[in-house]
Design an enzyme around this catalytic site. Structure first.
Site, PDB file in Angstrom:
ATOM      1  N   ASP A   1      -5.206 -16.302  -6.369  1.00 36.56           N
ATOM      2  CA  ASP A   1      -3.763 -16.425  -6.139  1.00 36.56           C
ATOM      3  C   ASP A   1      -2.916 -15.652  -7.163  1.00 36.56           C
ATOM      4  O   ASP A   1      -2.009 -16.222  -7.796  1.00 36.56           O
ATOM      5  CB  ASP A   1      -3.339 -17.916  -6.198  1.00 36.56           C
ATOM      6  CG  ASP A   1      -4.233 -18.818  -5.363  1.00 36.56           C
ATOM      7  OD1 ASP A   1      -4.644 -18.390  -4.276  1.00 36.56           O
ATOM      8  OD2 ASP A   1      -4.502 -19.952  -5.796  1.00 36.56           O
TER       9      ASP A   1
ATOM     10  N   GLU B   1       0.296 -20.018   4.381  1.00 38.50           N
ATOM     11  CA  GLU B   1       0.648 -20.342   2.991  1.00 38.50           C
ATOM     12  C   GLU B   1       0.861 -19.024   2.233  1.00 38.50           C
ATOM     13  O   GLU B   1       0.931 -17.958   2.836  1.00 38.50           O
ATOM     14  CB  GLU B   1      -0.482 -21.158   2.339  1.00 38.50           C
ATOM     15  CG  GLU B   1      -1.827 -20.467   2.334  1.00 38.50           C
ATOM     16  CD  GLU B   1      -2.977 -21.369   1.926  1.00 38.50           C
ATOM     17  OE1 GLU B   1      -2.801 -22.599   1.784  1.00 38.50           O
ATOM     18  OE2 GLU B   1      -4.094 -20.828   1.753  1.00 38.50           O
TER      19      GLU B   1
HETATM   20  O1  FUB Z   1      -5.909 -21.808  -4.840  1.00 39.95           O
HETATM   21  C1  FUB Z   1      -5.543 -22.985  -4.175  1.00 39.95           C
HETATM   22  C2  FUB Z   1      -4.870 -22.663  -2.876  1.00 39.95           C
HETATM   23  O2  FUB Z   1      -5.714 -21.832  -2.078  1.00 39.95           O
HETATM   24  C3  FUB Z   1      -3.596 -21.856  -2.998  1.00 39.95           C
HETATM   25  O3  FUB Z   1      -2.497 -22.602  -3.413  1.00 39.95           O
HETATM   26  C4  FUB Z   1      -3.518 -21.300  -1.625  1.00 39.95           C
HETATM   27  O4  FUB Z   1      -2.591 -20.278  -1.458  1.00 39.95           O
HETATM   28  C5  FUB Z   1      -4.951 -20.864  -1.398  1.00 39.95           C
HETATM   29  O5  FUB Z   1      -5.205 -19.617  -1.974  1.00 39.95           O
END
Ligand code: FUB
Length: 448
Positions: free
Chosen positions: A29, A200
């Site tokens: 991320d 997301e």
């Molecule tokens: O790394 C945890 C979660 O997985 C992140 O917040 C999301 O975007 C996904 O990458």
């Protein structure tokens, strides 16, 4: 003349970084920003090894560079244990972002406040006067939605207005942040309209007056990154398509930034762990290209990464610091080999593949004030292995040692930034039992 020709040839050979560009620990991320000191900073989340889904992600390290080839681990900036309002079980420090306003850096991170984590997400804010150290964990942004709403992104527009975006599942909202950067202007918070298949990982940037909204989709098994554009920072958005295909990982998450004349795409894959699951990920960077009409070209994912920025040699710079030999100890320090590991002819230490083997460096100098120091480990490993790192009483989990090409090919280098106590009484312990890796020496480079 011949020498000149050789120098010219060497200078003209493009030197590349590597992908993933952080190999010592697992990171995901990546949110990239360029700050006033001229360095590019990346704020990723940290997949803790061994993984337990995404539960154990309990801390953040920051990385920085000034040439896109040499990366500095700035060390840990925040741990779940410091978050007073966080869930008591810790973990779940997911995709963060960072913004700067009026002399303060604001670090935004999604973290649940309750045991029932998915209903209680908050967007926490830690602050510092420095981009990558000395953060004070603060509270969270009041009045936001908690259910699956993760992945904050803060976009600073050219007129100085800051916007917060966050979302997960199929919901995503954006709105203005107040001048204090820790509250939203509630009346401006709104659903982002026009995105197709949002999952997301919201990220917003601006180029030539066009706002870009990038995000991860719901592509089965492995998500992709899509984007949309608008003339306004809060949309409505016009969907444009996929610009980063699958990366070999179930999740996808990225950021886009301009640095020294190039545009870069930061993202993660899992090419080091190859677990087939998404929980031990590694951050990468590649060049991002635009068409004349402002649309984004599909990102070419490379193993080499981008070339060094203009005017930089791109040579991997040897770190300064104090050297501690694994086999014989060093002036002012000593190394001892415990069960199952042996010092080989006073040169290097073998046997760290055995269960229970350890290599301990004691009397390590933390300097007068102590603080952040990067531990560089120089090793040989025929294939991927890992060492468990403990510094004084702190467990830093595993550090990866990628294949150097053989058991006595001592070209392997892995590094992590830790905290040392002041004085010469620090103990660095490397525990084996996770693959064959022979250690030549470590070097300890103070950062503060
Ligand atoms: O790394 C945890 C979660 O997985 C992140 O917040 C999301 O975007 C996904 O990458």
């Amino acid at each position: 003349m011949r020498l000149l020709l050789l120098v010219a040839l060497v200078m003209s050979v493009p030197c590349f970084a590597q992908n993933p560009f952080v190999t010592s620990i697992y990171t995901a991320d990546p949110s990239a920003h360029v700050w006033a000191d001229g360095r590019l900073y990346v704020y990723p989340s940290h997949d803790i090894d061994p993984a337990r889904g995404c539960d154990l992600m309990d801390r953040y390290h920051v990385y920085s560079t000034d040439d896109m080839v040499n990366w500095r681990d700035e060390g840990e900036i925040l741990n779940a244990s410091q978050v007073s309002w966080g869930r008591k079980e810790g973990g779940f420090m997911w995709a963060p972002d960072c913004a700067y306003k009026n002399g303060t850096y604001y670090f935004y991170y999604p973290h649940p406040s309750e045991t029932k984590w998915n209903n209680s997400w908050k967007i926490g804010v830690a602050t510092s006067k420095k981009p990558a150290s000395d953060f004070t964990p603060g509270g969270y942004i009041e009045g936001l939605k908690g259910n699956s709403m993760i992945d904050p992104c803060v976009f600073m527009d050219t007129d100085g207005t800051a916007y917060l975006y966050y979302g997960g599942g199929s919901n995503v909202e954006g709105g203005k942040l107040k001048d204090n950067m820790v509250e939203v202007e509630a009346s401006t918070m709104q659903k982002m309209e026009g995105l197709v298949d949002f999952h997301e990982a919201a990220w917003v940037f601006k180029r030539n007056g066009i706002y870009y909204f990038t995000y991860a989709d719901n592509n089965p098994k492995q998500n992709q990154l899509r984007y949309a554009t608008s003339k306004s920072p809060l949309g409505p958005w016009e969907y444009k398509g996929v610009f980063l295909g699958i990366t070999g990982c179930d999740t996808n998450h990225g950021s886009v930034v301009e640095y020294k004349g190039n545009w870069y795409m930061f993202y993660h894959n899992q090419s080091i762990s190859n677990t087939g699951k998404g929980n031990l990920r590694s951050i990468c960077v590649d060049l991002l290209s635009f068409n004349d009409d402002g649309t984004i070209q599909l990102v070419k994912q490379t193993k080499t990464g981008p070339p060094p920025v203009k005017g930089k040699p791109g040579k991997l710079i040897d770190p300064a610091g104090k050297k501690y030999e694994a086999a014989s100890g060093a002036v002012g320090g000593s190394a001892s080999v415990a069960e199952n590991a042996t010092a080989s002819a006073g040169k290097y230490v073998t046997g760290l593949n055995s269960q229970g083997s350890t290599l301990t460096f004691s009397k390590v100098d933390g300097g007068k004030k102590g603080g952040r120091a990067t531990i560089h480990v120089y090793y040989a490993a025929p294939v991927y292995a890992k060492l468990k790192l403990q510094v004084n009483d702190t467990d830093y989990s595993f550090i990866n040692t990628l294949s150097s090409g053989g058991a006595i090919a001592f070209t392997g280098h892995t590094a992590i930034t830790v905290r040392l106590k002041p004085g010469k009484d620090n103990v660095i312990l490397l525990a084996g039992g996770n693959g064959e890796v022979n250690v030549d020496h470590i070097q300890v480079s103070p950062l503060d």
